[in-house]
Scaffold this motif. Sequence first.
Motif, short mmCIF file in Angstrom:
data_model
loop_
_atom_site.label_atom_id
_atom_site.label_comp_id
_atom_site.label_asym_id
_atom_site.label_seq_id
_atom_site.Cartn_x
_atom_site.Cartn_y
_atom_site.Cartn_z
N GLU A 443 21.67 24.01 1.57
CA GLU A 443 22.82 24.83 1.94
C GLU A 443 24.14 24.07 1.87
O GLU A 443 25.19 24.67 1.66
N ARG A 492 23.21 33.26 6.75
CA ARG A 492 23.52 32.78 5.40
C ARG A 492 23.82 33.93 4.46
O ARG A 492 23.06 34.90 4.37
N LEU A 506 27.57 29.20 -0.62
CA LEU A 506 26.81 29.68 0.54
C LEU A 506 27.73 29.70 1.75
O LEU A 506 28.39 28.71 2.06
#
Length: 648
Positions: A443, A492, A506
């Motif tokens: 991420e 997310r 992201l």
Amino acid sequence: MRHFRRGAAAAILLVLPGVARADDTHGSAPAPNDALGAARQIGGGGHDDQDLTRLSLEELSMVEITSVSRRPEALADAAAAIFVISAEDIRRSGATSLPEALRLAPNLSVQRVNAVDYAISARGFNGYETSNKLLVVVDGRSIYSTLSSGVFWDAHDVMLADVERIEVISGPGGALYGSNAMNGVINIITRSAADTVGTLFSVGAGDDDFAWGLRHGGQLGEAGAWRAWVSGHERGETRAPTGEEANDDAEGMRAGARADWASGENRLTLQGEVFDNEVAVNEDLLGTDTQVRGGNVLGRWVRPLAGGELQVQAYFDRHEREEPGSLEESDTWDASVQHALDLGRHRLVMGVGHRVIDSRFTAPAGGAVLDPAERTLTLTNVFVQDQITLAEGLTLTLGAKFEDNSFSGEEFLPNIRLAWHRPGGDLLWGAISRASRTPNRIERDLTLPGFLVGADFRSETATAYELGYRANPSPRLSFSINAFYNVYDDLRTVSITPVTFLPLNLSNNGEATTWGVDAWTSYDVSPSWRMSAGVSTLTRDYDDTPTTDDISGLVSIGDDPDYQVLLRSQHDLTDAVELDVRLRAVDDLSAVDGYVEADVRLGWHVTERLELSLTGRNLIEDRHVETGDTVRGRAFGRSVFGALQVRF
């Protein structure tokens, strides 16, 4: 109509044991035994020691657990939605891997993806890419991946014959366990070496699997004991949903040792293991070889201190995953100190811990990479929890954990619980908790030039509201009902770059609420026959419409059934012959039909030391798919597995 016929056939399988022993259905419940002796029997070595079905349900409720308060307490006193899988449950399930054993917990959703991969979650967010909110601990060692926040189940297994119990909490555990214990905690506890003296050999084979294990243990003078083990497995290939071979067969070996000493008031544990598995990258059905290997070593020292108990623990964990052109390596060092003590009306537990992870990932040029390729991550935590007796039967629990991690900085994870023991032993409890899931390397560092760049991704957060009731209304009946309402923020999402659209990044623009019920019950039909049932429901409310803030339609929410139902029958047909039947009914996923399946095990104790068993799995459906992952998802059909276990 098709599901009704399957359900009717499944119900018949549950009733058959009762027909075979109809004369026992009006028998009395087992006579009470010493509750502390019952708790000790969980770690026993022989068949008589393991057979917890001979204990009453009241005695089972007194088995000590440690996951809810990080100190020993009776299961009946634990103010949480906790289900305990005992060693006897595992043995009688016929499970050949840890994820298959976890199917016994009604408060878990277990989706098998392929020959070795599983997606396992509690209270939602399940899926191979999204099951990242459940913390799994093996003998005090956390096994979630800092690469993806999930658990690579193909790299984590244990010798099931040495598991004492598995404690499964559905609901946040952040105040004691920290980030990533967002929706639940699985605490796997293996037996002390003192409970595994002697030799055990097991071997089993079927049309899908082959497994074997050898363990030997002995005494270390008068104060200690040791054991060493080696095990191996082969998993047969599965099928693509279209019927073609998936080429995802796998094999592996694992070896380890453990020693436990008691010297005066001091108790010391030292254990370690290594493993080497060969699995497959199976997205393309070509069966590309992947090597998964590693090892760990753990030491723990426990002694009385200041009217309580001090525990000091440290471990090192090494993990490697090598695929053609890429290599992931992770080295973890972890040290923690915990002190539990009683001060009048207060039962305190407090602790501090520090973890360092050296993470390295190399990938072929021209594709997605982690930038930087190497990172050193740190996680420091301090926690305290106080169980305060307000009045007779009324307990207030206040707890909080403060964390500081490399990616998202400071996290504060509080928890408040109120429990009331009604006269007669029933427990009514409620809780409000805050939990979080910290960013992982994908991420924060994943980069594909021109398309995706590493983003300033923050922690996902949740506020959870829970209410539960647990009771033993009679010596032959017990049940637990737990309701929850969770509010998630900063989930997310995938966002675009204004004006240019690319590169994507992201982000934390997602919100969702979930609510539902976890419930389970057990009933002793007779001294030789126990019936159990469990149900979990889940309702989700979120906006899945793609927008410029989230072009993914919030895919991070996962893919979960609205309900699942588990039924189980454990019946001793004779003193030597057992019949176990397990049924599971799982509702539809977004693009996968629900299914009803049955597993049946017949066990024969030839002698006190020799056991034979035959297990049939997935006996109802010709073939079914358990995950909505269209790339990795494989189909599973009927299989048979025969096993032999001998102790000497």
